[in-house]
Scaffold this motif. Structure first.
Motif, PDB file in Angstrom:
ATOM      1  N   UNK A 119       0.925  -0.967   0.093  1.00  0.00           N
ATOM      2  CA  UNK A 119       0.163  -0.103   0.061  1.00  0.00           C
ATOM      3  C   UNK A 119       1.018   1.501   0.078  1.00  0.00           C
ATOM      4  N   UNK A 120       2.201   0.804   0.840  1.00  0.00           N
ATOM      5  CA  UNK A 120       2.533   2.946   1.009  1.00  0.00           C
ATOM      6  C   UNK A 120       3.806   2.780  -0.342  1.00  0.00           C
ATOM      7  N   UNK A 121       4.023   1.354  -1.408  1.00  0.00           N
ATOM      8  CA  UNK A 121       4.386   2.136  -2.596  1.00  0.00           C
ATOM      9  C   UNK A 121       3.209   2.332  -3.564  1.00  0.00           C
ATOM     10  N   UNK A 122       2.483   2.124  -3.486  1.00  0.00           N
ATOM     11  CA  UNK A 122       1.158   2.342  -4.345  1.00  0.00           C
ATOM     12  C   UNK A 122       1.421   4.331  -3.933  1.00  0.00           C
ATOM     13  N   UNK A 123       0.960   4.828  -2.088  1.00  0.00           N
ATOM     14  CA  UNK A 123       0.467   5.421  -2.520  1.00  0.00           C
ATOM     15  C   UNK A 123       1.854   6.820  -2.937  1.00  0.00           C
ATOM     16  N   UNK A 124       3.083   5.562  -2.245  1.00  0.00           N
ATOM     17  CA  UNK A 124       4.394   6.974  -3.470  1.00  0.00           C
ATOM     18  C   UNK A 124       4.412   7.408  -5.153  1.00  0.00           C
ATOM     19  N   UNK A 125       3.343   6.348  -5.744  1.00  0.00           N
ATOM     20  CA  UNK A 125       3.729   6.129  -6.943  1.00  0.00           C
ATOM     21  C   UNK A 125       2.140   6.423  -6.922  1.00  0.00           C
ATOM     22  N   UNK A 126       0.657   7.290  -6.772  1.00  0.00           N
ATOM     23  CA  UNK A 126       0.113   8.116  -6.653  1.00  0.00           C
ATOM     24  C   UNK A 126      -0.290   9.585  -6.897  1.00  0.00           C
ATOM     25  N   UNK A 127       1.439  10.564  -5.439  1.00  0.00           N
ATOM     26  CA  UNK A 127       1.845  11.017  -5.544  1.00  0.00           C
ATOM     27  C   UNK A 127       2.453  11.220  -6.353  1.00  0.00           C
ATOM     28  N   UNK A 128       3.289  10.780  -7.425  1.00  0.00           N
ATOM     29  CA  UNK A 128       4.284  10.911  -8.186  1.00  0.00           C
ATOM     30  C   UNK A 128       3.439  11.445  -9.493  1.00  0.00           C
ATOM     31  N   UNK A 129       2.681  10.772  -9.548  1.00  0.00           N
ATOM     32  CA  UNK A 129       2.333  10.380 -11.151  1.00  0.00           C
ATOM     33  C   UNK A 129       0.933  11.453 -10.638  1.00  0.00           C
ATOM     34  N   UNK A 130       0.391  12.249  -9.050  1.00  0.00           N
ATOM     35  CA  UNK A 130      -0.621  12.793  -9.285  1.00  0.00           C
ATOM     36  C   UNK A 130       0.124  14.824  -9.796  1.00  0.00           C
ATOM     37  N   UNK A 131       1.441  14.574  -9.364  1.00  0.00           N
ATOM     38  CA  UNK A 131       2.158  16.138  -8.899  1.00  0.00           C
ATOM     39  C   UNK A 131       2.644  16.716 -10.047  1.00  0.00           C
ATOM     40  N   UNK A 132       3.286  17.503 -10.281  1.00  0.00           N
ATOM     41  CA  UNK A 132       3.371  19.092 -11.614  1.00  0.00           C
ATOM     42  C   UNK A 132       4.411  18.540 -12.254  1.00  0.00           C
ATOM     43  N   UNK A 133       5.672  17.552 -12.241  1.00  0.00           N
ATOM     44  CA  UNK A 133       6.480  16.727 -12.635  1.00  0.00           C
ATOM     45  C   UNK A 133       5.616  16.893 -13.833  1.00  0.00           C
ATOM     46  N   UNK A 134       6.624  16.837 -15.357  1.00  0.00           N
ATOM     47  CA  UNK A 134       6.566  15.918 -16.847  1.00  0.00           C
ATOM     48  C   UNK A 134       6.768  14.957 -16.560  1.00  0.00           C
ATOM     49  N   UNK A 135       6.006  13.826 -16.780  1.00  0.00           N
ATOM     50  CA  UNK A 135       5.977  12.739 -16.937  1.00  0.00           C
ATOM     51  C   UNK A 135       5.784  11.745 -18.858  1.00  0.00           C
ATOM     52  N   UNK A 136       7.575  11.232 -17.942  1.00  0.00           N
ATOM     53  CA  UNK A 136       6.860  10.461 -19.619  1.00  0.00           C
ATOM     54  C   UNK A 136       6.883   9.284 -20.040  1.00  0.00           C
ATOM     55  N   UNK A 137       6.054   8.756 -20.773  1.00  0.00           N
ATOM     56  CA  UNK A 137       5.568   7.111 -21.202  1.00  0.00           C
ATOM     57  C   UNK A 137       4.873   7.270 -22.495  1.00  0.00           C
ATOM     58  N   UNK A 138       5.846   5.828 -22.739  1.00  0.00           N
ATOM     59  CA  UNK A 138       5.583   5.733 -24.183  1.00  0.00           C
ATOM     60  C   UNK A 138       4.374   4.824 -24.858  1.00  0.00           C
ATOM     61  N   UNK A 139       3.088   5.239 -25.488  1.00  0.00           N
ATOM     62  CA  UNK A 139       2.108   4.007 -25.311  1.00  0.00           C
ATOM     63  C   UNK A 139       1.188   4.825 -24.034  1.00  0.00           C
ATOM     64  N   UNK A 140       1.372   5.864 -24.011  1.00  0.00           N
ATOM     65  CA  UNK A 140       0.810   6.412 -22.462  1.00  0.00           C
ATOM     66  C   UNK A 140      -0.512   5.952 -22.806  1.00  0.00           C
ATOM     67  N   UNK A 141      -1.329   6.209 -23.720  1.00  0.00           N
ATOM     68  CA  UNK A 141      -2.334   5.550 -23.065  1.00  0.00           C
ATOM     69  C   UNK A 141      -3.640   4.578 -22.169  1.00  0.00           C
ATOM     70  N   UNK A 142      -2.333   3.926 -23.380  1.00  0.00           N
ATOM     71  CA  UNK A 142      -2.918   2.301 -22.166  1.00  0.00           C
ATOM     72  C   UNK A 142      -2.543   2.154 -20.974  1.00  0.00           C
ATOM     73  N   UNK A 143      -1.749   2.133 -20.605  1.00  0.00           N
ATOM     74  CA  UNK A 143      -0.598   2.528 -19.500  1.00  0.00           C
ATOM     75  C   UNK A 143      -1.845   4.031 -18.309  1.00  0.00           C
ATOM     76  N   UNK A 144      -1.988   5.223 -19.373  1.00  0.00           N
ATOM     77  CA  UNK A 144      -3.455   6.030 -17.920  1.00  0.00           C
ATOM     78  C   UNK A 144      -4.780   4.654 -17.989  1.00  0.00           C
ATOM     79  N   UNK A 145      -4.975   4.468 -18.670  1.00  0.00           N
ATOM     80  CA  UNK A 145      -5.917   3.250 -19.103  1.00  0.00           C
ATOM     81  C   UNK A 145      -6.032   2.947 -17.155  1.00  0.00           C
TER      82      UNK A 145
END
Length: 222
Positions: A119-145
């Motif tokens: 659960x704490x690892x998921x919390x770290x990921x949630x906070x990072x992806x919800x922050x203001x940093x620029x994110x880079x992801x190949x074929x992002x729409x699949x991962x975003x879904x």
């Protein structure tokens, strides 16, 4: 051909989280395992074990972990599933995130397929992806879904090397896989990785690394 990378030292989740929050930009790649169905379950399971699979309809895929890269060649692998891949580094990375500092596994996966999760690892990921940093992801729409199904909304600027490559050179039927794009736009980064073998987590780390370097090269062309 090159063998899998050797295990690297781990860092605490707190140190990893602090470093990640300080980054203005980072690339990520989900380590997802698709479910096996029907008569081909055995073969499908074997294929899924050799790669990350984030494909429609998303509901059955289990998220085992995520690779994150902000300063190549270092890549971090953050295990998200309690029974998933142990913490590793790939491609010359020196400091992967460690599961040793994670909370005890909870019994409520973010999706049933995820099973027991950290659960704490998921919390770290949630906070990072919800922050203001620029994110880079190949074929992002699949991962975003896949992330949206788990209540994680990616906020802030988002860049996709697959989309950027098409904008740089629109071509119907072109191979826009991360490997093909790396061969084309960042051959110096891709060449050392040719023939690399390893676990699915190793290959996900490779995707995050190539995505990070690719986006830098493509930004310069846009």
């Amino acid at each position: 051909s090159a063998g899998p990378p050797q295990p690297r030292p781990t860092v605490s989740l707190a140190s990893f989280s602090d470093a990640l929050r300080a980054q203005p930009s980072f690339a990520f790649a989900l380590h997802a395992v698709a479910p096996a169905r029907g008569e081909q379950a055995g073969a499908a399971a074997a294929r899924a074990a050799r790669r990350s699979a984030v494909l429609p309809p998303y509901l059955g895929a289990a998220i085992a972990g995520v690779s994150i890269c902000w300063a190549p060649p270092t890549v971090y692998y953050l295990p998200l599933a309690a029974t998933g891949t142990p913490p590793i580094a790939a491609l010359g990375a020196s400091t992967p995130a460690s599961s040793s500092s994670l909370s005890s596994p909870s019994g409520d996966g973010t999706q049933p397929a995820d099973g027991r999760t950290h659960s704490r690892a998921w919390a770290v990921l949630r906070a990072a992806l919800g922050g203001g940093a620029r994110k880079v992801a190949h074929d992002a729409k699949l991962q975003l879904a896949a992330l949206q199904l788990r209540g994680i909304i990616v906020d802030g600027p988002l860049a996709d090397p697959k989309v950027a490559a098409w904008l740089v050179c629109p071509s119907e039927g072109a191979d826009l896989s991360v490997r093909a794009l790396a061969e084309r736009y960042t051959p110096e980064a891709h060449a050392p990785l040719v023939g690399m073998r390893g676990t699915p987590a190793d290959l996900v780390c490779k995707t995050a690394l190539l995505s990070r370097r690719l986006m830098g090269a493509l930004d310069a062309r846009l």
